[in-house]
Design an enzyme around this catalytic site. Structure first.
Site: not given
Ligand code: MRU
Length: 363
Positions: A54-55, A245, A255-256
Site C-alpha cells: 500500500g503506497a 499508488d 492504481n492496482k
C-alpha cells in the site's frame, strides 16, 4: 483501527528505537502475525515481498528503513546507497521515493553523529502525518457519501460502494485512504455496503479489504474482479472509491491492475441520474507533481508465479499454494494500470475534494 477490539497500527517502532514492528500482511487473513524488523536488509525484504504494502505504508516503512540503516552507519556514502536500495524495492508507489527523499534531505543537513537520532524522529513524524491525512480524507469523503446517500433515488437499500485492491488501514499507518470515508460513513450510521473486488493475482481485496471491513463490522461482499461492470449495469453500484499508488499532475490515477476497467464501466453506467462517480482517495504525498501524465509512470512487473498459482486454506484448514495454469503456459504480471483523468470524477485528499483538472489547487 481495531483488531479483536484492540487498537492496532500497521507499523510502530520500539520505544528504544532499535527495531520496528509490522503486521505481516502476507499471512492475512489466515493468521495475524507481528514481525520484528531489525535491519535495513529486513525492511527491504518486507517491502519487496509485500509484508508491508500500500503506497502510504510503503513510504513510512522506507522512512523507518532509513532509520534502521542509520543504526548501522551514519556516513554520506551509506546514506546514498541506502536511499537507492529502498527506492528500488518497489517502483510504482511514489510515496516511497517521496519519503526517502525527505529523509535524505533532512539527514544530509545533519552532522553524522546526530543522524541516527534524527532519522527515528523524522520517520515517526512521517507516520503521524499519514494518520492525520487519512483521517481528513475520511471526513471529506464522508461528506461526499452523505450527500449522495441523501440524493439516492431508491431509498430502501444500502448505499453500495465498489472498491478495488486494499486501500484500507492496512495500506497506511491507520484509517486507510479509500476505506476511510467508508468507515466514517458506517460509524455515522449511514447504511453502506461494500463490493470488494478480489484483486487477482495477490487477492488484496479478498484477503485484506474483506478482513479489515469484517473486523470493523462493515457489511461487504467479495466479488470476482470481472463482476463490477455487471453490478453497475444492474444499478447496484452507487459509487466507486479506490486508492492510488501515484496520481500525476493532470489527475491520471495509477492504481492496482484492473482499476482502469472499473473506471471505464462506471463511466458507461448511470445511477441516480448521473454517471457512476469514480473517486480516488489519496494523501498529498501520493501526488507526483513532477509527472504531467500517467503515461510516464514506470509500472511494476511482478513475478509470473503470482498469476500461475494461488494460495488458500484447504478443507483441513492448512495453507496451500496450488498451480492454476497449464505447466506449459507462462504468465505476465503487470501490477498496476493508469486510469485517465477523464474517467475520474474527483480526487479526495486531506485538503479537500478536487476535480482532476483542478488538482493543482491542492499543491
Ligand atoms: O501492490 P499493493 O498491494 O502495494 O497495491 C496497493 C494498491 O494498489 C492500493 O490500492 C494503493 O497503494 C493505495 S493504498 C492506500
Amino acid at each position: 483501527m481495531k483488531v479483536a477490539q484492540k487498537h492496532c497500527r500497521t507499523i510502530w517502532p520500539d520505544a528504544r528505537c532499535k527495531f520496528v514492528q509490522i503486521i505481516d500482511q502476507t499471512k492475512l487473513p489466515f493468521a495475524f502475525e507481528i514481525v520484528r524488523v531489525q535491519s535495513l536488509e529486513q525492511m527491504v525484504h518486507a517491502i519487496s515481498t509485500m509484508q508491508v504494502r500500500g503506497a502510504p505504508l510503503i513510504g513510512v516503512a522506507a522512512a523507518y528503513g532509513m532509520a534502521l540503516a542509520m543504526l548501522e552507519d551514519e556516513s554520506d556514502a551509506y546514506l546514498a546507497q541506502v536511499a537507492e536500495l529502498l527506492i528500488a524495492s518497489r517502483p510504482t508507489a511514489v510515496n516511497l521515493a517521496w519519503a526517502v527523499g525527505r529523509m535524505v534531505a533532512a539527514l544530509q543537513a545533519m552532522p553524522h553523529t546526530r543522524r541516527n537520532f534524527t532519522a527515528w524522529r523524522l520517520a515517526a513524524n512521517i507516520a503521524e502525518e499519514d494518520v492525520a491525512q487519512n483521517q481528513a480524507i475520511g471526513q471529506h469523503g464522508f461528506e461526499l457519501i452523505k450527500s449522495m446517500y441523501q440524493n439516492q433515488l431508491i431509498k430502501d437499500r444500502p448505499f453500495n460502494i465498489l472498491t478495488h485492491c486494499n486501500a484500507g488501514w492496512l495500506a497506511t499507518v491507520d484509517f486507510g485512504t479509500a476505506l476511510a470515508p467508508i468507515y466514517a460513513a458506517h460509524d455515522a450510521g449511514i447504511k453502506v455496503h461494500v463490493w470488494v473486488g478480489e484483486t487477482r493475482p495477490r487477492n488484496q481485496g479478498a484477503f485484506l479489504t474483506a478482513w479489515e471491513l469484517a473486523q470493523h463490522g462493515v457489511p461487504h461482499t467479495v466479488i470476482t474482479d470481472n463482476a463490477g461492470g455487471h453490478l453497475m449495469q444492474q444499478g447496484l453500484v452507487d459509487m466507486v472509491i479506490v486508492g492510488a499508488d501515484r496520481v500525476t499532475a493532470n489527475g491520471d490515477v495509477c492504481n492496482k491492475i484492473g482499476t482502469y476497467l472499473k473506471a471505464l464501466a462506471a463511466f458507461d453506467n448511470i445511477v441516480s441520474n448521473q454517471r457512476i462517480p469514480f473517486y480516488a482517495a489519496v494523501p498529498s504525498p501520493t501526488i507526483d507533481w513532477a509527472l504531467t501524465s500517467g503515461k510516464d509512470i514506470k509500472i511494476e512487473e511482478r513475478n509470473g508465479d503470482e498469476v500461475s498459482s494461488i494460495q488458500g486454506l484447504d478443507k483441513g484448514g492448512k495453507l496451500q499454494t496450488v498451480r492454476v495454469i497449464p505447466l506449459e503456459s507462462s504468465a505476465a504480471n503487470p501490477a498496476f494500470d493508469v486510469t485517465p483523468a477523464r474517467l475520474v470524477s474527483g480526487i479526495i485528499t486531506e485538503k479537500g475534494v478536487f476535480a482532476p483538472q483542478n488538482l493543482h489547487e491542492c499543491k
